[in-house]
Design a protein around this motif. Structure first.
Motif, PDB file in Angstrom:
ATOM      1  N   TRP A 117     -30.923 -63.283 -19.460  1.00  0.00           N
ATOM      2  CA  TRP A 117     -31.975 -62.347 -18.396  1.00  0.00           C
ATOM      3  C   TRP A 117     -33.162 -63.216 -18.081  1.00  0.00           C
ATOM      4  O   TRP A 117     -33.090 -62.322 -16.868  1.00  0.00           O
ATOM      5  CB  TRP A 117     -31.975 -61.272 -19.682  1.00  0.00           C
ATOM      6  N   SER A 118     -33.702 -63.659 -18.402  1.00  0.00           N
ATOM      7  CA  SER A 118     -34.712 -64.055 -17.849  1.00  0.00           C
ATOM      8  C   SER A 118     -34.203 -64.817 -16.882  1.00  0.00           C
ATOM      9  O   SER A 118     -34.505 -65.242 -16.240  1.00  0.00           O
ATOM     10  CB  SER A 118     -35.518 -64.821 -18.767  1.00  0.00           C
ATOM     11  N   LEU A 119     -33.191 -65.910 -17.001  1.00  0.00           N
ATOM     12  CA  LEU A 119     -32.304 -66.765 -15.970  1.00  0.00           C
ATOM     13  C   LEU A 119     -31.605 -66.099 -15.197  1.00  0.00           C
ATOM     14  O   LEU A 119     -31.749 -65.799 -13.614  1.00  0.00           O
ATOM     15  CB  LEU A 119     -30.824 -67.910 -16.718  1.00  0.00           C
ATOM     16  N   ILE A 120     -31.075 -64.560 -15.024  1.00  0.00           N
ATOM     17  CA  ILE A 120     -31.083 -64.240 -14.209  1.00  0.00           C
ATOM     18  C   ILE A 120     -32.249 -63.594 -13.349  1.00  0.00           C
ATOM     19  O   ILE A 120     -31.654 -63.753 -11.926  1.00  0.00           O
ATOM     20  CB  ILE A 120     -30.019 -62.600 -14.734  1.00  0.00           C
ATOM     21  N   SER A 121     -32.549 -62.829 -13.813  1.00  0.00           N
ATOM     22  CA  SER A 121     -34.142 -62.527 -13.090  1.00  0.00           C
ATOM     23  C   SER A 121     -34.193 -63.696 -12.186  1.00  0.00           C
ATOM     24  O   SER A 121     -35.038 -63.775 -11.010  1.00  0.00           O
ATOM     25  CB  SER A 121     -35.353 -61.883 -13.967  1.00  0.00           C
ATOM     26  N   ALA A 122     -34.813 -64.587 -12.022  1.00  0.00           N
ATOM     27  CA  ALA A 122     -35.508 -66.193 -12.494  1.00  0.00           C
ATOM     28  C   ALA A 122     -34.215 -66.238 -10.507  1.00  0.00           C
ATOM     29  O   ALA A 122     -34.777 -66.709  -9.307  1.00  0.00           O
ATOM     30  CB  ALA A 122     -35.238 -66.674 -12.711  1.00  0.00           C
ATOM     31  N   ALA A 123     -33.867 -66.270 -11.135  1.00  0.00           N
ATOM     32  CA  ALA A 123     -32.427 -66.214  -9.955  1.00  0.00           C
ATOM     33  C   ALA A 123     -32.262 -65.285  -8.945  1.00  0.00           C
ATOM     34  O   ALA A 123     -31.717 -65.541  -7.755  1.00  0.00           O
ATOM     35  CB  ALA A 123     -31.143 -66.606 -10.690  1.00  0.00           C
ATOM     36  N   ALA A 124     -31.962 -64.293  -9.203  1.00  0.00           N
ATOM     37  CA  ALA A 124     -32.397 -62.874  -8.137  1.00  0.00           C
ATOM     38  C   ALA A 124     -33.769 -63.331  -7.048  1.00  0.00           C
ATOM     39  O   ALA A 124     -33.340 -62.995  -6.614  1.00  0.00           O
ATOM     40  CB  ALA A 124     -31.940 -61.681  -8.649  1.00  0.00           C
ATOM     41  N   ILE A 125     -34.808 -63.453  -8.084  1.00  0.00           N
ATOM     42  CA  ILE A 125     -35.362 -63.603  -6.891  1.00  0.00           C
ATOM     43  C   ILE A 125     -35.885 -63.875  -6.256  1.00  0.00           C
ATOM     44  O   ILE A 125     -36.268 -64.036  -5.191  1.00  0.00           O
ATOM     45  CB  ILE A 125     -37.089 -63.635  -8.129  1.00  0.00           C
ATOM     46  N   MET A 126     -34.844 -65.983  -6.670  1.00  0.00           N
ATOM     47  CA  MET A 126     -35.387 -66.515  -5.921  1.00  0.00           C
ATOM     48  C   MET A 126     -33.626 -66.222  -4.151  1.00  0.00           C
ATOM     49  O   MET A 126     -34.544 -66.490  -3.275  1.00  0.00           O
ATOM     50  CB  MET A 126     -34.379 -67.804  -6.010  1.00  0.00           C
ATOM     51  N   ALA A 127     -32.658 -65.325  -5.179  1.00  0.00           N
ATOM     52  CA  ALA A 127     -31.750 -65.270  -3.757  1.00  0.00           C
ATOM     53  C   ALA A 127     -32.544 -64.193  -2.688  1.00  0.00           C
ATOM     54  O   ALA A 127     -32.420 -64.707  -1.774  1.00  0.00           O
ATOM     55  CB  ALA A 127     -30.439 -64.856  -4.219  1.00  0.00           C
ATOM     56  N   VAL A 128     -32.765 -63.193  -3.329  1.00  0.00           N
ATOM     57  CA  VAL A 128     -32.811 -62.187  -2.416  1.00  0.00           C
ATOM     58  C   VAL A 128     -33.963 -62.229  -1.667  1.00  0.00           C
ATOM     59  O   VAL A 128     -34.223 -62.236  -0.929  1.00  0.00           O
ATOM     60  CB  VAL A 128     -33.627 -61.357  -2.785  1.00  0.00           C
ATOM     61  N   SER A 129     -35.182 -63.319  -1.972  1.00  0.00           N
ATOM     62  CA  SER A 129     -35.821 -63.738  -1.256  1.00  0.00           C
ATOM     63  C   SER A 129     -36.183 -64.610  -0.278  1.00  0.00           C
ATOM     64  O   SER A 129     -36.580 -64.660   1.584  1.00  0.00           O
ATOM     65  CB  SER A 129     -37.413 -64.660  -2.145  1.00  0.00           C
TER      66      SER A 129
END
Length: 265
Positions: A117-129
C-alpha cells in the motif's frame, strides 16, 4: 559623488551575469533535493526534512529574484519556469513519494500487505502530480493555486510530526489526489495579496514551528508542555492557510489565468 556610467555592453553583461546567478540559485534546489534523497536512503527522516526545508526556501524566494533580475530579458534561451518545474517535481513530489514508501507511511493491511500500500500510495503521488505540473491553469490571476498544488513534501511533514496512522495517511493521499483535479483554490503564502499582512507572519511562524518540531522529533519521550504548545501553534497556523483557501474558493470570485511565463514560481 559622480555617477559611474558603464559602457552599455558591459552593463548588459553584468545584468546577464546576475540573471544567470539567479538561475544557478534556483538550481541549488535540485542539489538540496538530492541530499534529501540520500538522507532518506540512510533512514534519516529528520535530515531529509531539513534539506527539503532548504529547498522550499530556495523555491520561495527565487521567483522574486528572477523578476527583479529580469531573467526573461537577459537569459532568453533559458526557460526559468521549466527549470523551476523540473526541480519542484523532484523536491515536492519524487523525494516525498520515496519517503512514503521507504518509511512505510501507509501500511494498511487490507487485500495487500502494508508495504504494498505504501508503494501504491507513492506511485499515485508520482502519477497524479504529473497533471499538476502539466496544468496550464495551475495558478489564478491572483496567484492562488487551482487544485491541490502537489506540495507532498508538506503533506509528508504532517504525517511525520503528527505520527498519523496508516488509514488516515492513505485517506489523505487519496483525497489530495482527487483534489488535484478539482478547482479548489490553495493560497500561495508569498504571492497572494489577500490578507498578506497576516499571511507573511503566519508563514514565518509556521516555518519556525516546523523546524523546531522536526528537530525535536528525534526523541518524543522528552516532549513537554513547551513542545505541546509549539505543536498547537503549528496546527493553528496550518488552519489559517486552510481557512484563507476555503474563503477564496467559496466567497471571493476571480478569473483564472496562467502563471507568469519564464519565471521561477
Amino acid at each position: 559623488m559622480a555617477k559611474i556610467n558603464l559602457h552599455p555592453n558591459i552593463d548588459r553583461d553584468v545584468k546577464r551575469g546576475v540573471a544567470w546567478a539567479v538561475h544557478a540559485f534556483t538550481t541549488c534546489g535540485i542539489v538540496l533535493g538530492f541530499l534529501a534523497l540520500v538522507s532518506v536512503l540512510k533512514n534519516d527522516p529528520v535530515a531529509a526534512f531539513m534539506w527539503l526545508g532548504l529547498a522550499l526556501f530556495v523555491d520561495g524566494v527565487d521567483g522574486t529574484l528572477a523578476r527583479k533580475a529580469r531573467v526573461l530579458e537577459y537569459t532568453p534561451n533559458v526557460d526559468g519556469r521549466t527549470l523551476d518545474n523540473v526541480i519542484d517535481y523532484f523536491t515536492y513530489v519524487a523525494v516525498p513519494a520515496l519517503m512514503v514508501y521507504w518509511f512505510n507511511m501507509t501500511p494498511l493491511e487490507f487485500i495487500f500487505s502494508g508495504q504494498t500500500w505504501s508503494l501504491i500510495s507513492a506511485a499515485a503521488i508520482m502519477a497524479v502530480s504529473c497533471y499538476t505540473f502539466a496544468n496550464v491553469g495551475m495558478k489564478s490571476d491572483d496567484y492562488y493555486f487551482v487544485g491541490f498544488p502537489a506540495v507532498w513534501n508538506v503533506v509528508v511533514l504532517y504525517f511525520f510530526v503528527l505520527q498519523s496512522g496508516p488509514l488516515a495517511n492513505i485517506i489523505t493521499v487519496a483525497v489530495l489526489c482527487v483534489l488535484t483535479f478539482i478547482p479548489i483554490k490553495f493560497v500561495h503564502p508569498l504571492r497572494v495579496t489577500d490578507w498578506r499582512e497576516i499571511t507573511i507572519p503566519m508563514t514565518v511562524l509556521w516555518a519556525a514551528m516546523s523546524l523546531s518540531l522536526i528537530i525535536q522529533a528525534k526523541d518524543r519521550s522528552d516532549w513537554g508542555r513547551v513542545e505541546d504548545i509549539q505543536l498547537w501553534v503549528w496546527v493553528a497556523a496550518s488552519a489559517y492557510f486552510l481557512f484563507i483557501s476555503f474563503w477564496r474558493t467559496f466567497f471571493k470570485k476571480g478569473a483564472e489565468s496562467d502563471a507568469d511565463p519564464g519565471e521561477a514560481a
